[in-house]
Design an enzyme around this catalytic site. Structure first.
Site, mmCIF file in Angstrom:
data_model
loop_
_atom_site.group_PDB
_atom_site.id
_atom_site.type_symbol
_atom_site.label_atom_id
_atom_site.label_comp_id
_atom_site.label_asym_id
_atom_site.label_seq_id
_atom_site.Cartn_x
_atom_site.Cartn_y
_atom_site.Cartn_z
ATOM 1 C CG HIS A 148 -1.723 -1.226 1.401
ATOM 2 N ND1 HIS A 148 -2.964 -1.431 0.853
ATOM 3 C CD2 HIS A 148 -1.416 -2.367 2.077
ATOM 4 C CE1 HIS A 148 -3.398 -2.660 1.196
ATOM 5 N NE2 HIS A 148 -2.469 -3.235 1.926
ATOM 6 C CE LYS B 287 11.274 20.103 -10.510
ATOM 7 N NZ LYS B 287 9.935 19.761 -10.948
ATOM 8 C CB SER C 7 12.497 22.828 -14.700
ATOM 9 O OG SER C 7 11.714 23.991 -14.788
ATOM 10 C CD GLU D 46 8.092 12.706 -14.869
ATOM 11 O OE1 GLU D 46 7.514 13.213 -13.922
ATOM 12 O OE2 GLU D 46 8.798 13.364 -15.658
#
Ligand code: ARG
Length: 465
Positions: free
Chosen positions: A156, A283, A277, A290
């Site tokens: 979980h 970043k 970014s 992804e």
């Protein structure tokens, strides 16, 4: 130039129809398969006395020239030719004259396209399998380096029990091994030659399908021609196999994304496989996992699309089936690129052992060990042990320490039966290494699994040489 096949239809087709009807813009990818199939077919026609020696020679040389023209970007693709089969055949006739018109004896585009497409799928099945073996080798290498690196195993997405990182990597190795086996079994299942089935019913010409099958590297010819020209199971197989593979890749990607966040900090993807970014200079984004997660969607879409195209078709060939190729090409390209970049990203990733170990101190990961101790050493029924452990965990929470760091006296107050040895049982590494059951996470068992995967990979790689 007149169309090659303008039998019953005599009026010139509209440009709109040519555009709508054509598969040439995408099936030109099959040129090498088409030529290979034609050479084999012509060779068989000659062996059966249907083509003379000189005709076979002219056809073979013509086809070779065409292959070079295509490879050197000299071939004129014309949409009015409809598909790669017609385009090549027309060019052959341009080059060698009337003999070129004999190539299509005892053959139809229906078995021809079934052959070309199957050859493409078979070739790429092996290619994906080879790439997966490289991925497996990298996963195994990571596993070997981390048999003692603890991280919180989760259910979980909550901390559950300590496991080692090698064990976690081996879980993915297991998935990719099954993927490899799925590709292998699909290869075997589809390793039969469609050529010679003609339009749907076979042919009265005295052909030898065994010979073409052999020449093309298939195990044997297919058994029933009506099925053969209607069958796209081989395409569904590769679409499904890629879908399952991408599911596994997507799950691993999800973990890589989580693990490379500041909250986890378990791994760091190398700069060469990370992006920045456009506005936030600090970043570093995990675009690779992804995108891998995202690309899984289109691959599922391709599978569903082809299933849907096929579901209502009467036998045998229907033009709907021309819709079979683009999705397969897309899924194959997606899979190849995905496996390749995942392999590279994993190979260059840094594993942050300390962070993983630190995280094990959150969530009382050895709680099950305490309950197991109360069962084994105090003879308590498991449900009572579970309850008392819960109460001890509440104490640890109150004192803001992990269960593994709770003073002995506190435990003793709630569970008077425990001895001093309880402390070592609650030690996190002890907890991990206590799981020595078959397939468990103890370092000892993980090493056993590594040896098993090592042997499997060695055998499969040596068989390929
Ligand atoms: N371009 C067609 C396809 O991709 C080839 C087969 C055409 N056969 C036919 N009878 N129209 O499916």
């Amino acid at each position: 130039m007149a169309k090659l096949a303008s039998g019953r239809v005599t009026e010139k087709s509209s440009e709109l129809l040519d555009k709508f009807n054509a598969s040439l813009p995408f099936d030109k990818k099959l040129y090498a398969e088409d030529i290979k199939g034609s050479v084999a077919h012509a060779t068989m026609l000659h062996a059966q006395g249907i083509l003379s020696e000189s005709e076979l020679q002219a056809i073979t040389e013509g086809l070779q020239k065409i292959e070079q023209e295509i490879e050197n970007d000299l071939f004129q693709f014309e949409i009015a030719d409809e598909d790669i089969h017609m385009a090549i055949e027309k060019r052959l006739t341009d080059l060698i004259g009337d003999t070129g018109k004999k190539l299509h004896t005892a053959r139809s585009r229906n078995d021809q396209v079934a052959l070309d497409f199957r050859l493409y799928v078979q070739k790429n099945t092996l290619l994906i399998k080879d790439q997966l073996l490289k991925l497996e080798a990298v996963l195994l290498e990571i596993a070997k380096a981390h048999t003692d690196t603890m991280l919180p195993g989760m259910t979980h997405l909550q901390h559950a029990q300590p496991i080692n990182f090698a064990y976690h990597m081996l879980a993915y190795m297991s998935m990719f091994k099954r993927d490899i086996e799925r590709f292998e079994s699909a290869y075997e299942r589809n390793n039969y030659s469609p050529i010679g089935c003609a339009a749907l019913a076979g042919t009265p010409h005295p052909i030898d399908r065994e010979q073409t099958a052999r020449l093309l590297g298939f195990k044997a010819p297919t058994v029933n021609c009506l099925d053969t020209v209607s069958d796209r199971d081989f395409a569904l197989d590769i679409l499904y196999n890629i879908s399952v593979l991408m599911t596994h890749i997507s799950r691993l990607s999800e973990e890589l994304i989580l693990w490379s966040s500041s909250e986890f900090g378990f791994v760091s993807l190398s700069d060469s496989y990370s992006t920045s970014s456009s506005i936030m200079p600090q970043k570093k984004n995990p675009d690779v996992p992804e995108l891998l997660r995202g690309k899984t969607g289109r691959v599922y879409g391709n599978l569903i699309a082809l299933l849907t195209v096929l579901k209502g078709l009467p036998l045998a060939y229907n033009k709907d089936m021309q819709e079979d190729k683009e999705g397969v090409f897309d899924s194959v390209e997606t899979a190849c690129l995905s496996v390749e970049i995942l392999t590279a990203a994993l190979d260059t990733m840094t594993v942050n052992k300390e962070k993983m170990q630190e995280a094990c101190k959150i969530g009382h990961l050895s709680a099950t060990d305490l309950a197991d101790y109360l069962v084994q050493k105090c003879g308590m029924p498991f449900r009572d042990a579970y309850k008392i452990t819960g109460a001890i965990v509440v104490e640890a929470e109150k004192m803001e320490v992990d269960l593994s760091e709770l003073p002995f006296e506190v435990i003793k107050t709630l569970a008077p039966c425990v001895g001093e040895d309880i402390k070592s049982f609650l030690d996190l590494r002890h907890s991990m290494n206590a799981r020595t059951s078959e397939g468990g996470t103890a370092t000892e068992m993980t090493l056993k699994q590594i040896a098993w995967f090592d042997k499997w990979l060695d055998e499969i790689l040596s068989k390929q040489q």
